[in-house]
Design a protein around this motif. Structure first.
Motif, mmCIF file in Angstrom:
data_model
loop_
_atom_site.group_PDB
_atom_site.id
_atom_site.type_symbol
_atom_site.label_atom_id
_atom_site.label_comp_id
_atom_site.label_asym_id
_atom_site.label_seq_id
_atom_site.Cartn_x
_atom_site.Cartn_y
_atom_site.Cartn_z
ATOM 1 N N ASP A 25 0.847 -1.278 0.015
ATOM 2 C CA ASP A 25 0.054 -0.098 -0.067
ATOM 3 C C ASP A 25 0.798 1.198 0.113
ATOM 4 O O ASP A 25 2.071 1.087 0.040
ATOM 5 N N ASP A 26 0.291 2.404 0.066
ATOM 6 C CA ASP A 26 1.021 3.809 0.000
ATOM 7 C C ASP A 26 2.077 3.959 1.232
ATOM 8 O O ASP A 26 2.940 4.805 1.017
ATOM 9 N N THR A 27 1.839 3.158 2.418
ATOM 10 C CA THR A 27 2.981 3.246 3.423
ATOM 11 C C THR A 27 4.006 2.292 3.234
ATOM 12 O O THR A 27 4.952 2.326 3.973
ATOM 13 N N GLY A 28 3.987 1.293 2.177
ATOM 14 C CA GLY A 28 4.859 0.492 1.973
ATOM 15 C C GLY A 28 4.694 -0.934 2.613
ATOM 16 O O GLY A 28 5.577 -1.729 2.788
ATOM 17 N N ALA A 59 -0.158 -3.521 -9.424
ATOM 18 C CA ALA A 59 -1.152 -3.534 -8.279
ATOM 19 C C ALA A 59 -0.822 -2.598 -7.231
ATOM 20 O O ALA A 59 -1.480 -1.775 -6.564
ATOM 21 N N SER A 60 0.374 -2.665 -6.873
ATOM 22 C CA SER A 60 0.916 -1.801 -5.769
ATOM 23 C C SER A 60 0.906 -0.337 -6.423
ATOM 24 O O SER A 60 0.492 0.521 -5.280
ATOM 25 N N ALA A 84 1.969 2.741 -3.825
ATOM 26 C CA ALA A 84 3.020 2.582 -3.235
ATOM 27 C C ALA A 84 4.337 2.705 -3.688
ATOM 28 O O ALA A 84 4.344 2.873 -4.730
ATOM 29 N N PRO A 85 5.244 2.980 -2.605
ATOM 30 C CA PRO A 85 6.722 3.301 -3.093
ATOM 31 C C PRO A 85 7.334 2.164 -3.829
ATOM 32 O O PRO A 85 6.778 0.997 -3.776
ATOM 33 N N GLU A 86 8.200 2.455 -4.813
ATOM 34 C CA GLU A 86 8.709 1.425 -5.661
ATOM 35 C C GLU A 86 9.714 0.387 -4.576
ATOM 36 O O GLU A 86 10.407 1.157 -3.782
#
Length: 273
Positions: free
Chosen positions: A211-214, A248-249, A254-256
């Protein structure tokens, strides 16, 4: 209300849900055995079972016989999953992956010490892996599970190992060390595998979704009959599954994540007898 304030909890509902969760671990229960496991007064347990029976969630196999949960729970589970945001958001990615590899594709999440299939798109082959939505399987021996464990925060991973040892007496130090060894490899390459450890004749590859927090929130995997897993298909799976998981991430911003995947080396492992 403070988080630890349980004043407003309904104890009768709490007991009923505990009975349901306990019953879900076996196909059927004799009243005496269920009473011993739940440690709930027999009269209270009987009222809970009678209520659930009247509502269609429990049935008695025969008069005076064992109790079992009904498929009404399965129906509810399917409705919940079908409305899940993660499933709806990732549906195009999962379908695209299935179309590219023409093998069964799974979206799974961790629940306690098991992985649960929350969505699946099957291949067009007559010989295919086909699981019921909601199916669970041990995380520590599955490609999806090992992948999920690899990217858990350390505290969560330690808690998982503790619960695994508590719930499975076969888990010894050697097996724990093997789990950690596989986890380290997955962290480097970004993909987990199982070689018929879960289902005989089926090999599986999985990659993480963040997700966006990794934080890891799911895994995307493909289950393939070993007899069909040749060099060309193995290479395609190793390219397309991580690509789909990365896509999907990105849906969740999400961070790379950078991984070092040596496809040719892993192909040889996948096709080995």
């Amino acid at each position: 209300m403070p988080q630890n304030d349980k004043y407003y909890m309904m104890r009768s509902l709490e007991k009923a849900l505990f009975v349901i969760e306990t019953m879900a671990t076996r196909s059927n229960w004799k009243l005496k055995t269920l009473n011993e496991v739940c440690s709930i007064p027999k009269g209270t347990l009987q009222r809970i079972l009678r209520t659930l029976e009247e509502l269609g969630y429990v049935r008695q196999i025969e008069r005076g016989g064992a109790y079992t949960l009904t498929l009404k729970f399965h129906k509810l589970g399917k409705q919940i999953v079908s409305q899940s945001s993660i499933v709806s958001l990732l549906q195009p990615t999962l379908r695209s992956l299935r179309d590219k590899v023409n093998e069964t594709v799974n979206l799974s999440v961790l629940s306690d010490v098991d992985m649960v299939v929350v969505h699946q798109i099957t291949s067009s082959h007559a010989l295919q892996m086909d699981s019921i939505i909601g199916t669970s399987f041990p995380a520590y021996i599955s490609a999806s599970g090992k992948t999920f464990l690899a990217f858990l925060p350390e505290d969560d991973l330690r808690h998982f190992i503790k619960e695994l040892r508590r719930s499975n007496s076969d888990i010894n130090t050697d097996k724990i060390n093997l789990i950690y060894k596989e986890i380290e490899a997955i962290r480097r390459i970004g993909i987990g595998m199982d070689f018929e450890e879960l289902f005989q004749g089926i090999r599986c590859l999985a990659a993480p979704v963040f997700d966006d927090t990794g934080k890891i929130i799911a895994t995307i995997s493909s289950s393939v009959p070993t007899v069909r897993l040749d060099r060309a298909l193995s290479k395609k799976l190793l390219q397309e599954i991580p690509s789909a998981a990365a896509e999907a991430s990105r849906v969740f911003e999400a961070p790379e994540h950078a991984f070092s995947l040596d496809i040719d080396t892993i192909v040889e492992r996948l096709i080995a007898p």
